[in-house]
Design a protein around this motif. Structure first.
Motif, PDB file in Angstrom:
ATOM      1  N   SER A  19       0.828  -1.218   0.000  1.00  0.00           N
ATOM      2  CA  SER A  19       0.000   0.000   0.000  1.00  0.00           C
ATOM      3  C   SER A  19       0.855   1.258   0.000  1.00  0.00           C
ATOM      4  N   GLY A  20       2.179   1.101  -0.145  1.00  0.00           N
ATOM      5  CA  GLY A  20       3.076   2.244  -0.169  1.00  0.00           C
ATOM      6  C   GLY A  20       3.386   2.812   1.200  1.00  0.00           C
ATOM      7  N   LYS A  21       3.135   2.060   2.255  1.00  0.00           N
ATOM      8  CA  LYS A  21       3.376   2.521   3.621  1.00  0.00           C
ATOM      9  C   LYS A  21       4.626   1.836   4.164  1.00  0.00           C
ATOM     10  N   GLY A  22       5.764   2.168   3.576  1.00  0.00           N
ATOM     11  CA  GLY A  22       7.021   1.536   3.952  1.00  0.00           C
ATOM     12  C   GLY A  22       7.402   1.768   5.405  1.00  0.00           C
ATOM     13  N   ASP A  23       7.152   2.977   5.912  1.00  0.00           N
ATOM     14  CA  ASP A  23       7.488   3.269   7.311  1.00  0.00           C
ATOM     15  C   ASP A  23       6.665   2.407   8.265  1.00  0.00           C
ATOM     16  N   ASP A  24       5.391   2.227   7.954  1.00  0.00           N
ATOM     17  CA  ASP A  24       4.534   1.383   8.796  1.00  0.00           C
ATOM     18  C   ASP A  24       4.986  -0.073   8.725  1.00  0.00           C
ATOM     19  N   ALA A  25       5.374  -0.496   7.537  1.00  0.00           N
ATOM     20  CA  ALA A  25       5.856  -1.866   7.384  1.00  0.00           C
ATOM     21  C   ALA A  25       7.097  -2.094   8.248  1.00  0.00           C
ATOM     22  N   LEU A  26       7.981  -1.100   8.269  1.00  0.00           N
ATOM     23  CA  LEU A  26       9.208  -1.208   9.061  1.00  0.00           C
ATOM     24  C   LEU A  26       8.895  -1.264  10.552  1.00  0.00           C
ATOM     25  N   VAL A  27       7.916  -0.518  10.991  1.00  0.00           N
ATOM     26  CA  VAL A  27       7.516  -0.548  12.408  1.00  0.00           C
ATOM     27  C   VAL A  27       7.049  -1.945  12.793  1.00  0.00           C
ATOM     28  N   VAL A  28       6.270  -2.573  11.916  1.00  0.00           N
ATOM     29  CA  VAL A  28       5.762  -3.916  12.197  1.00  0.00           C
ATOM     30  C   VAL A  28       6.913  -4.911  12.323  1.00  0.00           C
ATOM     31  N   ILE A  29       7.855  -4.849  11.391  1.00  0.00           N
ATOM     32  CA  ILE A  29       8.981  -5.786  11.427  1.00  0.00           C
ATOM     33  C   ILE A  29       9.849  -5.529  12.651  1.00  0.00           C
ATOM     34  N   SER A  30      10.051  -4.270  12.994  1.00  0.00           N
ATOM     35  CA  SER A  30      10.849  -3.948  14.183  1.00  0.00           C
ATOM     36  C   SER A  30      10.166  -4.465  15.450  1.00  0.00           C
ATOM     37  N   THR A  31       8.844  -4.360  15.498  1.00  0.00           N
ATOM     38  CA  THR A  31       8.100  -4.900  16.629  1.00  0.00           C
ATOM     39  C   THR A  31       8.275  -6.418  16.700  1.00  0.00           C
ATOM     40  N   GLY A  32       8.208  -7.051  15.543  1.00  0.00           N
ATOM     41  CA  GLY A  32       8.418  -8.494  15.499  1.00  0.00           C
ATOM     42  C   GLY A  32       9.795  -8.888  15.988  1.00  0.00           C
ATOM     43  N   LEU A  33      10.803  -8.094  15.638  1.00  0.00           N
ATOM     44  CA  LEU A  33      12.172  -8.386  16.077  1.00  0.00           C
ATOM     45  C   LEU A  33      12.355  -8.141  17.566  1.00  0.00           C
ATOM     46  N   ASP A  34      11.657  -7.160  18.112  1.00  0.00           N
ATOM     47  CA  ASP A  34      11.719  -6.957  19.556  1.00  0.00           C
ATOM     48  C   ASP A  34      11.280  -8.216  20.294  1.00  0.00           C
ATOM     49  N   ARG A  35      10.307  -8.902  19.717  1.00  0.00           N
ATOM     50  CA  ARG A  35       9.757 -10.098  20.347  1.00  0.00           C
ATOM     51  C   ARG A  35      10.456 -11.377  19.890  1.00  0.00           C
ATOM     52  N   ASN A  36      11.121 -11.302  18.727  1.00  0.00           N
ATOM     53  CA  ASN A  36      11.773 -12.488  18.150  1.00  0.00           C
ATOM     54  C   ASN A  36      13.126 -12.086  17.572  1.00  0.00           C
ATOM     55  N   PRO A  37      14.086 -11.732  18.435  1.00  0.00           N
ATOM     56  CA  PRO A  37      15.355 -11.180  17.952  1.00  0.00           C
ATOM     57  C   PRO A  37      16.216 -12.162  17.168  1.00  0.00           C
ATOM     58  N   SER A  38      15.890 -13.450  17.198  1.00  0.00           N
ATOM     59  CA  SER A  38      16.695 -14.443  16.484  1.00  0.00           C
ATOM     60  C   SER A  38      16.033 -14.920  15.197  1.00  0.00           C
ATOM     61  N   SER A  39      15.152 -14.124  14.656  1.00  0.00           N
ATOM     62  CA  SER A  39      14.466 -14.511  13.430  1.00  0.00           C
ATOM     63  C   SER A  39      15.233 -14.032  12.198  1.00  0.00           C
ATOM     64  N   PHE A  40      15.739 -14.970  11.436  1.00  0.00           N
ATOM     65  CA  PHE A  40      16.420 -14.648  10.188  1.00  0.00           C
ATOM     66  C   PHE A  40      15.496 -13.914   9.227  1.00  0.00           C
ATOM     67  N   LEU A  41      14.279 -14.417   9.086  1.00  0.00           N
ATOM     68  CA  LEU A  41      13.351 -13.824   8.117  1.00  0.00           C
ATOM     69  C   LEU A  41      13.020 -12.377   8.447  1.00  0.00           C
ATOM     70  N   LEU A  42      12.856 -12.083   9.727  1.00  0.00           N
ATOM     71  CA  LEU A  42      12.531 -10.706  10.106  1.00  0.00           C
ATOM     72  C   LEU A  42      13.710  -9.768   9.882  1.00  0.00           C
ATOM     73  N   TRP A  43      14.919 -10.213  10.198  1.00  0.00           N
ATOM     74  CA  TRP A  43      16.103  -9.373   9.945  1.00  0.00           C
ATOM     75  C   TRP A  43      16.283  -9.124   8.445  1.00  0.00           C
ATOM     76  N   LYS A  44      16.059 -10.158   7.654  1.00  0.00           N
ATOM     77  CA  LYS A  44      16.199  -9.992   6.205  1.00  0.00           C
ATOM     78  C   LYS A  44      15.154  -9.012   5.669  1.00  0.00           C
ATOM     79  N   GLU A  45      13.926  -9.152   6.140  1.00  0.00           N
ATOM     80  CA  GLU A  45      12.880  -8.253   5.671  1.00  0.00           C
ATOM     81  C   GLU A  45      13.146  -6.821   6.128  1.00  0.00           C
ATOM     82  N   LYS A  46      13.685  -6.680   7.326  1.00  0.00           N
ATOM     83  CA  LYS A  46      14.020  -5.333   7.788  1.00  0.00           C
ATOM     84  C   LYS A  46      15.063  -4.702   6.880  1.00  0.00           C
ATOM     85  N   GLY A  47      16.055  -5.471   6.483  1.00  0.00           N
ATOM     86  CA  GLY A  47      17.057  -4.960   5.561  1.00  0.00           C
ATOM     87  C   GLY A  47      16.450  -4.521   4.241  1.00  0.00           C
ATOM     88  N   ARG A  48      15.548  -5.304   3.702  1.00  0.00           N
ATOM     89  CA  ARG A  48      14.914  -4.971   2.431  1.00  0.00           C
ATOM     90  C   ARG A  48      14.078  -3.702   2.545  1.00  0.00           C
TER      91      ARG A  48
END
Length: 314
Positions: free
Chosen positions: A244-273
């Motif tokens: 939907s073109g809301k990249g900042d919101d998408a990043l907030v969601v992934i960062s929240t996920g990483l706060d709760r799951n800091p060892s997730s490869f998929l979340l770190w990769k998506e955050k980089g993208r």
């Protein structure tokens, strides 16, 4: 097999993070495989729901069944397989032995062997809905969705009150592209168990494919609210925002996920993208470093890091 049915109906559904190895990537409508891209909670929930309830001290067979259950809960699947094999050596018709064996083999990743054990189990006990439930779960993990749908239908014909069976049915229907039916199955699951993360997740996925982005977002947010460890739900929510073109919101969601799951490869990769898309390349490089530390063999991440270091466009 009254002992099996009684204990299974009393068993508490344990949900880890949301059916067996149902494969879903970060994109809401893609179907590629990755180490984390599975609905682990439904898989674990099915295995634990099928606990025979044996505690031992009821004879040799009961002691072996209890030992097999203990080993399953500890994740010692090979040892559990041996315990259930010994049960079946003593009693080749043991329903608990066959079902325990299939669960142990499935937990060990030996899905084809587990299906063979289930075929034997269901040949001996054709009215055991638990066998069809596990069969459907395994078939879904192998992306044999049409066969999985048939197995779940049989399970639900025999027992229409199992929330996990309805959620698994929804996941398998989603795999066939029957999104309306998948949504309906998940809603039936939620009518039985409103707090089942997997049902919310597959409902959200189905709603998105039906064009209801608001409903999809609500269901997916409910998933992570109930189960903060549901990696794929964070990825799906992020993808919805990104599309939907809301990249900042998408990043907030992934960062929240990483706060709760800091060892997730998929979340770190998506955050980089996402950081790359926002032209925050140094931060993206750091995110990729974290991803690579968790999965050194991912060539895509390695190439992206190299391109950032060289100042190239991806």
């Amino acid at each position: 097999m009254p002992g099996l049915h009684t204990s299974l109906m009393k068993a508490i559904v344990l949900v880890w993070c949301g059916l067996l190895l149902v494969i879903i990537p970060s994109a809401l409508c893609d179907n590629t495989s990755s180490p984390e891209s599975i609905d682990k909670g439904l898989f674990t929930g099915v295995l634990n729901t099928l606990n025979t309830g044996y505690s031992g001290s009821g004879g040799t067979a009961d002691d072996l069944l209890a030992e097999g259950e203990r080993l399953l809960l500890n994740g010692s699947f090979s040892d559990a397989t041996r315990a259930f094999d010994k049960v079946l050596e003593t009693d080749p018709d043991s329903s608990s032995g066959w079902l325990g064996l299939a669960r142990a083999q499935s937990g060990a990743g030996e899905q084809e062997q587990a299906l063979i054990s289930l075929d034997e189990f269901l040949f001996r006990h054709p009215d055991a809905w638990q066998g069809y439930l596990l069969q459907g779960t395994i078939l879904t993990s192998l992306q044999k969705y049409q066969d999985a749908v048939a197995s779940y239908k049989k399970a639900l014909e025999l027992n229409s009150t199992d929330a996990l069976a309805w959620a698994g049915y929804g996941a398998a229907l989603y795999g066939t592209g029957s999104y309306e039916d998948a949504r309906d199955a998940c809603q039936q699951s939620l009518s039985l168990r409103p707090d089942l993360p997997s049902a919310h997740y597959w409902e959200g996925k189905s709603l998105y494919m039906l064009g209801d982005e608001t409903g999809a977002l609500s269901s997916l947010n409910q998933t992570v609210s109930i189960d903060p460890g549901f990696i794929e739900a964070y990825l799906a929510i992020s993808d919805l925002y990104a599309r939907s073109g809301k990249g900042d919101d998408a990043l907030v969601v992934i960062s929240t996920g990483l706060d709760r799951n800091p060892s997730s490869f998929l979340l770190w990769k998506e955050k980089g993208r996402l950081l790359e898309d926002l032209n925050r390349r140094s931060e993206a490089h750091y995110a990729y470093e974290q991803a690579l530390s968790l999965n050194p063999d991912d060539s895509d991440v390695r190439q992206r890091m190299t391109n950032i270091s060289l100042g190239s466009e991806l």
